[in-house]
Design a protein around this motif. Structure first.
Motif, PDB file in Angstrom:
ATOM      1  N   SER A  75       0.836  -1.204   0.000  1.00 47.59           N
ATOM      2  CA  SER A  75       0.000   0.000   0.000  1.00 47.59           C
ATOM      3  C   SER A  75       0.872   1.255   0.000  1.00 47.59           C
ATOM      4  O   SER A  75       0.527   2.247  -0.646  1.00 47.59           O
ATOM      5  CB  SER A  75      -0.989   0.003   1.165  1.00 47.59           C
ATOM      6  OG  SER A  75      -0.345   0.250   2.396  1.00 47.59           O
ATOM      7  N   LEU A  76       1.996   1.216   0.711  1.00 43.23           N
ATOM      8  CA  LEU A  76       2.921   2.348   0.678  1.00 43.23           C
ATOM      9  C   LEU A  76       3.524   2.508  -0.713  1.00 43.23           C
ATOM     10  O   LEU A  76       3.621   3.618  -1.234  1.00 43.23           O
ATOM     11  CB  LEU A  76       4.040   2.160   1.698  1.00 43.23           C
ATOM     12  CG  LEU A  76       3.679   2.289   3.164  1.00 43.23           C
ATOM     13  CD1 LEU A  76       4.910   2.049   4.032  1.00 43.23           C
ATOM     14  CD2 LEU A  76       3.067   3.637   3.480  1.00 43.23           C
ATOM     15  N   GLU A  77       3.909   1.387  -1.295  1.00 41.95           N
ATOM     16  CA  GLU A  77       4.477   1.404  -2.642  1.00 41.95           C
ATOM     17  C   GLU A  77       3.493   2.025  -3.627  1.00 41.95           C
ATOM     18  O   GLU A  77       3.855   2.876  -4.441  1.00 41.95           O
ATOM     19  CB  GLU A  77       4.806  -0.034  -3.049  1.00 41.95           C
ATOM     20  CG  GLU A  77       5.989  -0.196  -3.927  1.00 41.95           C
ATOM     21  CD  GLU A  77       6.382  -1.659  -4.079  1.00 41.95           C
ATOM     22  OE1 GLU A  77       7.597  -1.897  -4.124  1.00 41.95           O
ATOM     23  OE2 GLU A  77       5.515  -2.546  -4.161  1.00 41.95           O
ATOM     24  N   ALA A  78       2.222   1.619  -3.545  1.00 42.85           N
ATOM     25  CA  ALA A  78       1.186   2.140  -4.437  1.00 42.85           C
ATOM     26  C   ALA A  78       0.972   3.637  -4.231  1.00 42.85           C
ATOM     27  O   ALA A  78       0.655   4.357  -5.177  1.00 42.85           O
ATOM     28  CB  ALA A  78      -0.123   1.384  -4.222  1.00 42.85           C
ATOM     29  N   ALA A  79       1.172   4.096  -2.994  1.00 45.78           N
ATOM     30  CA  ALA A  79       0.997   5.515  -2.682  1.00 45.78           C
ATOM     31  C   ALA A  79       2.251   6.337  -2.983  1.00 45.78           C
ATOM     32  O   ALA A  79       2.250   7.553  -2.816  1.00 45.78           O
ATOM     33  CB  ALA A  79       0.606   5.677  -1.210  1.00 45.78           C
ATOM     34  N   GLY A  80       3.318   5.665  -3.404  1.00 45.45           N
ATOM     35  CA  GLY A  80       4.549   6.381  -3.723  1.00 45.45           C
ATOM     36  C   GLY A  80       5.353   6.793  -2.510  1.00 45.45           C
ATOM     37  O   GLY A  80       6.125   7.746  -2.574  1.00 45.45           O
ATOM     38  N   VAL A  81       5.192   6.074  -1.394  1.00 44.11           N
ATOM     39  CA  VAL A  81       5.941   6.382  -0.170  1.00 44.11           C
ATOM     40  C   VAL A  81       7.155   5.461  -0.111  1.00 44.11           C
ATOM     41  O   VAL A  81       7.000   4.237  -0.059  1.00 44.11           O
ATOM     42  CB  VAL A  81       5.067   6.178   1.089  1.00 44.11           C
ATOM     43  CG1 VAL A  81       5.886   6.421   2.352  1.00 44.11           C
ATOM     44  CG2 VAL A  81       3.847   7.078   1.048  1.00 44.11           C
ATOM     45  N   PRO A  82       8.359   6.024  -0.120  1.00 45.14           N
ATOM     46  CA  PRO A  82       9.549   5.181  -0.031  1.00 45.14           C
ATOM     47  C   PRO A  82       9.666   4.562   1.360  1.00 45.14           C
ATOM     48  O   PRO A  82       9.265   5.166   2.353  1.00 45.14           O
ATOM     49  CB  PRO A  82      10.704   6.146  -0.302  1.00 45.14           C
ATOM     50  CG  PRO A  82      10.171   7.495   0.019  1.00 45.14           C
ATOM     51  CD  PRO A  82       8.689   7.443  -0.210  1.00 45.14           C
ATOM     52  N   PHE A  83      10.206   3.349   1.418  1.00 42.75           N
ATOM     53  CA  PHE A  83      10.355   2.677   2.705  1.00 42.75           C
ATOM     54  C   PHE A  83      11.495   1.687   2.640  1.00 42.75           C
ATOM     55  O   PHE A  83      11.972   1.321   1.565  1.00 42.75           O
ATOM     56  CB  PHE A  83       9.060   1.967   3.110  1.00 42.75           C
ATOM     57  CG  PHE A  83       8.628   0.872   2.170  1.00 42.75           C
ATOM     58  CD1 PHE A  83       9.014  -0.440   2.378  1.00 42.75           C
ATOM     59  CD2 PHE A  83       7.849   1.172   1.065  1.00 42.75           C
ATOM     60  CE1 PHE A  83       8.621  -1.438   1.499  1.00 42.75           C
ATOM     61  CE2 PHE A  83       7.448   0.178   0.180  1.00 42.75           C
ATOM     62  CZ  PHE A  83       7.840  -1.138   0.401  1.00 42.75           C
ATOM     63  N   VAL A  84      11.927   1.272   3.826  1.00 43.72           N
ATOM     64  CA  VAL A  84      12.897   0.190   3.965  1.00 43.72           C
ATOM     65  C   VAL A  84      12.299  -0.822   4.929  1.00 43.72           C
ATOM     66  O   VAL A  84      11.473  -0.485   5.779  1.00 43.72           O
ATOM     67  CB  VAL A  84      14.269   0.681   4.483  1.00 43.72           C
ATOM     68  CG1 VAL A  84      14.897   1.668   3.510  1.00 43.72           C
ATOM     69  CG2 VAL A  84      14.170   1.273   5.869  1.00 43.72           C
ATOM     70  N   PHE A  85      12.717  -2.064   4.755  1.00 47.56           N
ATOM     71  CA  PHE A  85      12.378  -3.096   5.721  1.00 47.56           C
ATOM     72  C   PHE A  85      13.503  -3.201   6.732  1.00 47.56           C
ATOM     73  O   PHE A  85      14.679  -3.095   6.373  1.00 47.56           O
ATOM     74  CB  PHE A  85      12.223  -4.458   5.030  1.00 47.56           C
ATOM     75  CG  PHE A  85      10.947  -4.626   4.259  1.00 47.56           C
ATOM     76  CD1 PHE A  85       9.718  -4.661   4.912  1.00 47.56           C
ATOM     77  CD2 PHE A  85      10.968  -4.780   2.889  1.00 47.56           C
ATOM     78  CE1 PHE A  85       8.548  -4.831   4.207  1.00 47.56           C
ATOM     79  CE2 PHE A  85       9.797  -4.965   2.168  1.00 47.56           C
ATOM     80  CZ  PHE A  85       8.582  -4.989   2.831  1.00 47.56           C
TER      81      PHE A  85
END
Length: 130
Positions: A75-85
């Motif tokens: 969902s973050l990816e779809a919203a264009g929010v960068p993240f790390v695991f």
């Protein structure tokens, strides 16, 4: 650090999805020490989904009380929010298959490694968008 020197996370809003309270507080402080303007901690998926504030980036634990966070990450990816695991698990083939461009920072991690991974994820997304 002088106030006029930009830090890796200067002014950013960061979501920390982590179910271990001490780790979450350490990551929050690490983000603030590196200039984050706002850091929100969510200890479970319900709290993360209820977060109304748009975030500039996120740090996501792979498993929260045995529950995978992959759908939230998508969902973050779809919203264009960068993240790390961030994870202590070493059997993470699903991450590499489902999220080939997302950085995995293994626990225990050095603070600088985590901050650089977040900053790099933001730069990577900006390059691909522009």
């Amino acid at each position: 650090m002088p106030l006029d020197v930009p830090t890796p996370l200067s002014g950013l809003r960061i979501l920390v999805l982590e179910d271990e309270a001490l780790i979450a507080l350490d990551v929050e402080q690490l983000c603030r020490d590196n200039g984050a303007g706002e850091v929100a901690i969510a200890s479970n998926l319900r709290e993360a989904q209820q977060a109304s504030q748009p975030y500039d980036a996120a740090i996501i634990d792979v498993m929260l009380d045995g529950e995978p966070t992959f759908d939230f990450a998508r969902s973050l990816e779809a919203a264009g929010v960068p993240f790390v695991f961030a994870s202590g698990y070493d059997q993470l083939d699903e991450i590499f298959k489902g999220f080939p461009d997302v950085t995995l920072v293994s626990k225990p991690y050095a603070g600088d490694d985590l901050v650089e991974a977040v900053a790099q994820s933001i730069r990577k997304l900006a390059r691909s968008a522009g």
